[in-house]
Design a protein around this motif. Structure first.
Motif, PDB file in Angstrom:
ATOM      1  N   ALA A  23       7.572   5.106   4.547  1.00 15.62           N
ATOM      2  CA  ALA A  23       6.280   5.741   4.270  1.00 15.62           C
ATOM      3  C   ALA A  23       5.237   5.310   5.300  1.00 15.62           C
ATOM      4  O   ALA A  23       4.378   6.104   5.695  1.00 15.62           O
ATOM      5  N   VAL A  24       5.315   4.046   5.767  1.00 13.06           N
ATOM      6  CA  VAL A  24       4.411   3.589   6.822  1.00 13.06           C
ATOM      7  C   VAL A  24       4.696   4.362   8.099  1.00 13.06           C
ATOM      8  O   VAL A  24       3.779   4.824   8.795  1.00 13.06           O
ATOM      9  N   HIS A  52       0.820  -1.215   0.000  1.00 12.63           N
ATOM     10  CA  HIS A  52       0.000   0.000   0.000  1.00 12.63           C
ATOM     11  C   HIS A  52       0.857   1.270   0.000  1.00 12.63           C
ATOM     12  O   HIS A  52       0.600   2.209  -0.765  1.00 12.63           O
ATOM     13  N   PHE A  53       1.898   1.286   0.866  1.00 14.22           N
ATOM     14  CA  PHE A  53       2.672   2.512   1.039  1.00 14.22           C
ATOM     15  C   PHE A  53       3.968   2.544   0.220  1.00 14.22           C
ATOM     16  O   PHE A  53       4.529   3.629   0.007  1.00 14.22           O
ATOM     17  N   ALA A  59      -5.430   1.685   4.425  1.00 15.26           N
ATOM     18  CA  ALA A  59      -4.704   0.465   4.056  1.00 15.26           C
ATOM     19  C   ALA A  59      -5.578  -0.749   4.373  1.00 15.26           C
ATOM     20  O   ALA A  59      -5.911  -1.009   5.533  1.00 15.26           O
ATOM     21  N   ALA A 110       3.228   7.784   7.923  1.00 14.35           N
ATOM     22  CA  ALA A 110       1.810   7.885   7.581  1.00 14.35           C
ATOM     23  C   ALA A 110       0.990   8.425   8.753  1.00 14.35           C
ATOM     24  O   ALA A 110       1.292   8.170   9.926  1.00 14.35           O
ATOM     25  N   GLU A 157      -4.322   8.021   6.906  1.00 11.91           N
ATOM     26  CA  GLU A 157      -3.691   7.283   5.796  1.00 11.91           C
ATOM     27  C   GLU A 157      -3.610   5.794   6.126  1.00 11.91           C
ATOM     28  O   GLU A 157      -3.804   4.941   5.242  1.00 11.91           O
TER      29      GLU A 157
END
Length: 374
Positions: free
Chosen positions: A52-53, A46-47, A64, A56, A60
């Motif tokens: 990026a996780v 997803h990210f 997911a 997030a 956001e």
């Protein structure tokens, strides 16, 4: 999401000493309770990255698919982030390497499994992906014969460049590692505990030698003690890293048979040293042969199976023709002194004198009473 959770996600200035490296973010994310490989794959899909996780927001993370509310809580936890940084620094201090499923160096053999470990902890080196590897396993309470066979196969395979994989347990595992080390080759131990723990403790010298001449691996975090339930998990990694697995001795109900089953499920070859009918430690081996495992009578059988060249006896002028004949016979498998005398027609006294001299010079080795091998 609450305002407090949102404020935690905005803590973007803190990344720690190694926070800018994707491996650190993977270490943090993989170490969160409840984040198994499937959840990790969903988040990465997803990210696009663990960083990026990490960065997030709560909203956001809600987008997911397949990520539970409890998992989102853990991702946003400031304590979890600081705890991961402390653990990371401890790994560096103890020279333990961390590899996520998403690191390029992660073994491709393991990545192809249906249940690969989400990460590995390593001391020393990883097995080379382009080299042949054979797992050697068997009974902890092995016989003298089993000990000698494990040591011989470990020696001869490693001598030919094969990477010997085992679990550093007492008995067959330990002797296979020992044989590989004696040949000057490479051997790797997969533990059912953290890589910073020598289990069993009596193998401290072996542990140190494997670490310097090969590698110690585990999917369990550093500091994790050995438990019975960890060993079946460990066994799938031994077979997963190998082209094939050799069973030396095994009872009817044995952990080695679990490894053999894992090897078959993974599409690996299973080799077995046949045992004498009626012996307790032969029941598992002979049953595997009956079910289709490949019986082997010498290390040469495995080397020939994979088309691996074997080191030839040097045609050296220092050896006379009758000496080369004896060395050729000893290159294949252990041979008893009486059998050598019968084949060569030599007097046993003269033959024993020559073998004793070669033993001192390191040309041959006595693997058990009266049995010699090159």
């Amino acid at each position: 999401m609450t305002g407090e959770r949102e404020s935690v996600s905005e803590d973007r200035g803190w990344t720690g000493t190694h926070g800018r490296e994707e491996t650190w973010y993977l270490f943090w994310l993989s170490g969160l309770p409840g984040v198994g490989l499937r959840t990790l794959q969903k988040l990465m899909g997803h990210f696009g990255s663990a960083e990026a996780v990490y960065r997030a927001s709560g909203r956001e993370l809600e987008r997911a698919a397949g990520v539970t509310a409890a998992c989102r809580e853990r991702i946003l936890s400031r304590d979890g982030r600081h705890g991961a940084q402390r653990d990371w620094e401890e790994l560096e201090k103890r020279k333990i390497r961390y590899l996520s499923f998403y690191n390029e160096e992660y073994p491709r053999r393991l990545k192809a499994l249906c249940d690969p470990p989400k990460h590995l902890y390593v001391r020393g080196r990883l097995p080379q992906g382009d080299g042949h590897s054979v797992g050697i396993i068997g009974a902890r309470d092995c016989t003298v014969y089993g000990r000698d066979m494990a040591r011989l196969f470990g020696y001869r395979l490693a001598e030919a460049g094969v990477q010997v994989i085992s679990g550093m347990a007492r008995g067959i595992d330990g002797w296979a590692h020992q044989g590989a080390l004696e040949s000057g080759g490479s051997t790797y131990a997969v533990l059912g505990c953290g890589v910073d723990i020598c289990y069993p403790a009596v193998h401290r010298r072996l542990y140190d030698s494997i670490r310097s001449r090969g590698g110690i691996l585990s999917e369990l975090p550093a500091g994790t003690g050995a438990r019975a339930g960890f060993f079946p998990m460990r066994n799938r990694i031994i077979s997963g890293l190998s082209d094939g697995v050799l069973i030396v001795e095994a009872k009817e109900k044995s952990g080695s048979l679990i490894t053999a089953d894992a090897a078959l499920e993974q599409g690996r070859d299973v080799f077995v040293i046949p045992g004498r009918i009626g012996d307790e430690l032969s029941v598992g081996c002979n049953r595997l042969i009956r079910q289709g495992a490949v019986p082997v009578l010498s290390p040469s059988d495995i080397l020939e199976y994979y088309g691996i060249p074997q080191r030839e006896i040097a045609e050296n002028e220092n050896f006379q023709s009758w000496e080369r004949e004896i060395l050729y016979m000893l290159a294949q498998q252990p041979v008893h002194m009486s059998e050598l005398a019968r084949r060569t027609g030599m007097c046993q006294t003269d033959l024993m004198r020559k073998l004793a001299a070669w033993k001192r010079e390191g040309v041959v080795r006595e693997v058990s009473r009266g049995y010699f091998v090159r």
